[in-house]
Design a protein around this motif. Structure first.
Motif, PDB file in Angstrom:
ATOM      1  N   PHE A 150     -24.868   2.895  15.756  1.00 53.28           N
ATOM      2  CA  PHE A 150     -23.737   3.474  15.053  1.00 53.28           C
ATOM      3  C   PHE A 150     -24.223   4.686  14.264  1.00 53.28           C
ATOM      4  O   PHE A 150     -25.213   4.593  13.553  1.00 53.28           O
ATOM      5  CB  PHE A 150     -23.103   2.450  14.106  1.00 53.28           C
ATOM      6  CG  PHE A 150     -22.473   1.302  14.824  1.00 53.28           C
ATOM      7  CD1 PHE A 150     -23.223   0.174  15.137  1.00 53.28           C
ATOM      8  CD2 PHE A 150     -21.151   1.342  15.200  1.00 53.28           C
ATOM      9  CE1 PHE A 150     -22.651  -0.887  15.819  1.00 53.28           C
ATOM     10  CE2 PHE A 150     -20.569   0.281  15.873  1.00 53.28           C
ATOM     11  CZ  PHE A 150     -21.319  -0.828  16.191  1.00 53.28           C
ATOM     12  N   VAL A 151     -23.513   5.788  14.395  1.00 53.15           N
ATOM     13  CA  VAL A 151     -23.877   7.027  13.717  1.00 53.15           C
ATOM     14  C   VAL A 151     -22.728   7.445  12.803  1.00 53.15           C
ATOM     15  O   VAL A 151     -21.603   7.636  13.276  1.00 53.15           O
ATOM     16  CB  VAL A 151     -24.171   8.159  14.726  1.00 53.15           C
ATOM     17  CG1 VAL A 151     -24.551   9.438  14.011  1.00 53.15           C
ATOM     18  CG2 VAL A 151     -25.245   7.733  15.717  1.00 53.15           C
ATOM     19  N   HIS A 152     -23.016   7.571  11.507  1.00 52.40           N
ATOM     20  CA  HIS A 152     -22.031   8.069  10.557  1.00 52.40           C
ATOM     21  C   HIS A 152     -22.206   9.581  10.472  1.00 52.40           C
ATOM     22  O   HIS A 152     -23.272  10.070  10.122  1.00 52.40           O
ATOM     23  CB  HIS A 152     -22.237   7.424   9.177  1.00 52.40           C
ATOM     24  CG  HIS A 152     -21.212   7.837   8.181  1.00 52.40           C
ATOM     25  ND1 HIS A 152     -21.508   8.581   7.075  1.00 52.40           N
ATOM     26  CD2 HIS A 152     -19.879   7.608   8.150  1.00 52.40           C
ATOM     27  CE1 HIS A 152     -20.404   8.793   6.391  1.00 52.40           C
ATOM     28  NE2 HIS A 152     -19.402   8.210   7.023  1.00 52.40           N
ATOM     29  N   THR A 153     -21.178  10.308  10.832  1.00 56.18           N
ATOM     30  CA  THR A 153     -21.257  11.760  10.905  1.00 56.18           C
ATOM     31  C   THR A 153     -19.856  12.351  10.769  1.00 56.18           C
ATOM     32  O   THR A 153     -18.883  11.620  10.584  1.00 56.18           O
ATOM     33  CB  THR A 153     -21.914  12.185  12.242  1.00 56.18           C
ATOM     34  OG1 THR A 153     -22.160  13.584  12.231  1.00 56.18           O
ATOM     35  CG2 THR A 153     -21.056  11.813  13.438  1.00 56.18           C
ATOM     36  N   ASP A 154     -19.748  13.646  10.855  1.00 54.06           N
ATOM     37  CA  ASP A 154     -18.434  14.278  10.893  1.00 54.06           C
ATOM     38  C   ASP A 154     -17.856  14.133  12.293  1.00 54.06           C
ATOM     39  O   ASP A 154     -18.512  14.444  13.289  1.00 54.06           O
ATOM     40  CB  ASP A 154     -18.527  15.762  10.545  1.00 54.06           C
ATOM     41  CG  ASP A 154     -18.704  16.003   9.061  1.00 54.06           C
ATOM     42  OD1 ASP A 154     -18.502  15.051   8.278  1.00 54.06           O
ATOM     43  OD2 ASP A 154     -19.045  17.129   8.679  1.00 54.06           O
ATOM     44  N   VAL A 155     -16.634  13.643  12.365  1.00 50.16           N
ATOM     45  CA  VAL A 155     -15.912  13.517  13.623  1.00 50.16           C
ATOM     46  C   VAL A 155     -14.610  14.273  13.448  1.00 50.16           C
ATOM     47  O   VAL A 155     -13.799  13.926  12.593  1.00 50.16           O
ATOM     48  CB  VAL A 155     -15.635  12.037  13.979  1.00 50.16           C
ATOM     49  CG1 VAL A 155     -14.813  11.936  15.252  1.00 50.16           C
ATOM     50  CG2 VAL A 155     -16.939  11.262  14.104  1.00 50.16           C
ATOM     51  N   ARG A 206     -13.937  15.264   9.828  1.00 50.33           N
ATOM     52  CA  ARG A 206     -13.789  14.221   8.795  1.00 50.33           C
ATOM     53  C   ARG A 206     -14.940  13.225   8.930  1.00 50.33           C
ATOM     54  O   ARG A 206     -15.473  13.040  10.021  1.00 50.33           O
ATOM     55  CB  ARG A 206     -12.462  13.483   8.974  1.00 50.33           C
ATOM     56  CG  ARG A 206     -11.271  14.373   8.825  1.00 50.33           C
ATOM     57  CD  ARG A 206      -9.948  13.676   8.950  1.00 50.33           C
ATOM     58  NE  ARG A 206      -9.979  12.350   9.557  1.00 50.33           N
ATOM     59  CZ  ARG A 206      -8.916  11.681   9.924  1.00 50.33           C
ATOM     60  NH1 ARG A 206      -7.735  12.194   9.753  1.00 50.33           N
ATOM     61  NH2 ARG A 206      -9.019  10.487  10.458  1.00 50.33           N
ATOM     62  N   PRO A 207     -15.287  12.541   7.831  1.00 50.56           N
ATOM     63  CA  PRO A 207     -16.333  11.516   7.943  1.00 50.56           C
ATOM     64  C   PRO A 207     -15.894  10.443   8.932  1.00 50.56           C
ATOM     65  O   PRO A 207     -14.760   9.969   8.885  1.00 50.56           O
ATOM     66  CB  PRO A 207     -16.435  10.930   6.533  1.00 50.56           C
ATOM     67  CG  PRO A 207     -15.740  11.896   5.647  1.00 50.56           C
ATOM     68  CD  PRO A 207     -14.755  12.653   6.481  1.00 50.56           C
ATOM     69  N   GLY A 208     -16.785  10.100   9.850  1.00 51.99           N
ATOM     70  CA  GLY A 208     -16.419   9.121  10.859  1.00 51.99           C
ATOM     71  C   GLY A 208     -17.638   8.436  11.427  1.00 51.99           C
ATOM     72  O   GLY A 208     -18.747   8.579  10.928  1.00 51.99           O
ATOM     73  N   VAL A 209     -17.409   7.712  12.496  1.00 47.25           N
ATOM     74  CA  VAL A 209     -18.486   6.959  13.140  1.00 47.25           C
ATOM     75  C   VAL A 209     -18.390   7.125  14.652  1.00 47.25           C
ATOM     76  O   VAL A 209     -17.305   7.175  15.221  1.00 47.25           O
ATOM     77  CB  VAL A 209     -18.445   5.466  12.750  1.00 47.25           C
ATOM     78  CG1 VAL A 209     -17.160   4.803  13.167  1.00 47.25           C
ATOM     79  CG2 VAL A 209     -19.640   4.727  13.316  1.00 47.25           C
ATOM     80  N   ILE A 210     -19.559   7.230  15.241  1.00 45.69           N
ATOM     81  CA  ILE A 210     -19.682   7.261  16.692  1.00 45.69           C
ATOM     82  C   ILE A 210     -20.594   6.099  17.077  1.00 45.69           C
ATOM     83  O   ILE A 210     -21.616   5.870  16.429  1.00 45.69           O
ATOM     84  CB  ILE A 210     -20.300   8.588  17.176  1.00 45.69           C
ATOM     85  CG1 ILE A 210     -19.394   9.766  16.825  1.00 45.69           C
ATOM     86  CG2 ILE A 210     -20.571   8.544  18.674  1.00 45.69           C
ATOM     87  CD1 ILE A 210     -20.020  11.115  17.091  1.00 45.69           C
ATOM     88  N   ALA A 211     -20.222   5.378  18.109  1.00 48.44           N
ATOM     89  CA  ALA A 211     -21.080   4.315  18.631  1.00 48.44           C
ATOM     90  C   ALA A 211     -21.696   4.801  19.935  1.00 48.44           C
ATOM     91  O   ALA A 211     -20.983   5.232  20.841  1.00 48.44           O
ATOM     92  CB  ALA A 211     -20.276   3.045  18.874  1.00 48.44           C
TER      93      ALA A 211
END
Length: 185
Positions: free
Chosen positions: A58-63, A66-71
């Motif tokens: 899981f990566v917390h980053t800008d998506v 906006r602040p978000g998460v990518i798996a």
């Protein structure tokens, strides 16, 4: 700078790709606390189900600004949807034909049943969440919010009909999976 929440240690590389599980982003904003909550759910799932669950980072980053998460997950190549009640007879045939997959399936159903007894419904609502992959292995493919907590229905005064419907679908599909697991034996 992205912040990582690693769910698999150093077990090898992950690949982002077009197959299910490659790279997936959550809908809506997610702060670091929410990412850690996703990671806790993932660890619970992975501890209980082992290889049935693909390794995920899981990566917390800008998506989308906006602040978000990518798996980023180990790529799985779904071949057959086991959770669809319309596939019951073919599922039964395949799970009996390939005993290792039948054992994995039964193991999954036991774990899902134990969670349901604790009012934690595993998400069986998606298309191809519980599948046979191309290597004849049972895989649970879901990255975000993998459990619905039935007690949340009663935690507020306002009823959440969408959540209630999803939990109801999960219960009905779990009952179907339980019946199918009994028939495999």
């Amino acid at each position: 700078m992205p912040r990582l929440a690693n769910g698999f240690g150093s077990a090898g590389p992950l690949r982002a790709g077009a197959a299910i599980g490659g790279g997936k982003k959550a809908h809506g904003a997610a702060n670091l606390g929410e990412v850690k909550a996703l990671q806790r759910e993932y660890r619970r799932l992975k501890r209980a189900l082992g290889d049935i669950v693909p390794r995920t980072l899981f990566v917390h980053t800008d998506v989308d600004g906006r602040p978000g998460v990518i798996a980023l997950a180990e790529v799985a190549q779904p071949w057959f949807d086991l959770a669809n009640p319309g596939n019951e007879e073919e599922s039964l045939h395949l799970l009996q034909l390939w005993p290792d997959a039948g054992h994995q399936f039964t193991f999954f159903v036991r774990a899902a049943t134990a969670w349901a007894a604790q009012d934690m419904m595993i998400d069986l609502t998606g298309d191809s969440n519980l599948v046979l992959d191309r290597s004849r292995a049972v895989r649970f493919i879901d990255s975000f919010r993998v459990f619905f907590y039935a007690d949340m229905l009663y935690s507020t005064d306002a009823a959440d009909s969408a959540l209630e419907q999803r939990i109801d679908i999960c219960r009905r599909r779990l009952a179907y999976l339980q019946r199918l697991a009994k028939r495999i034996r």
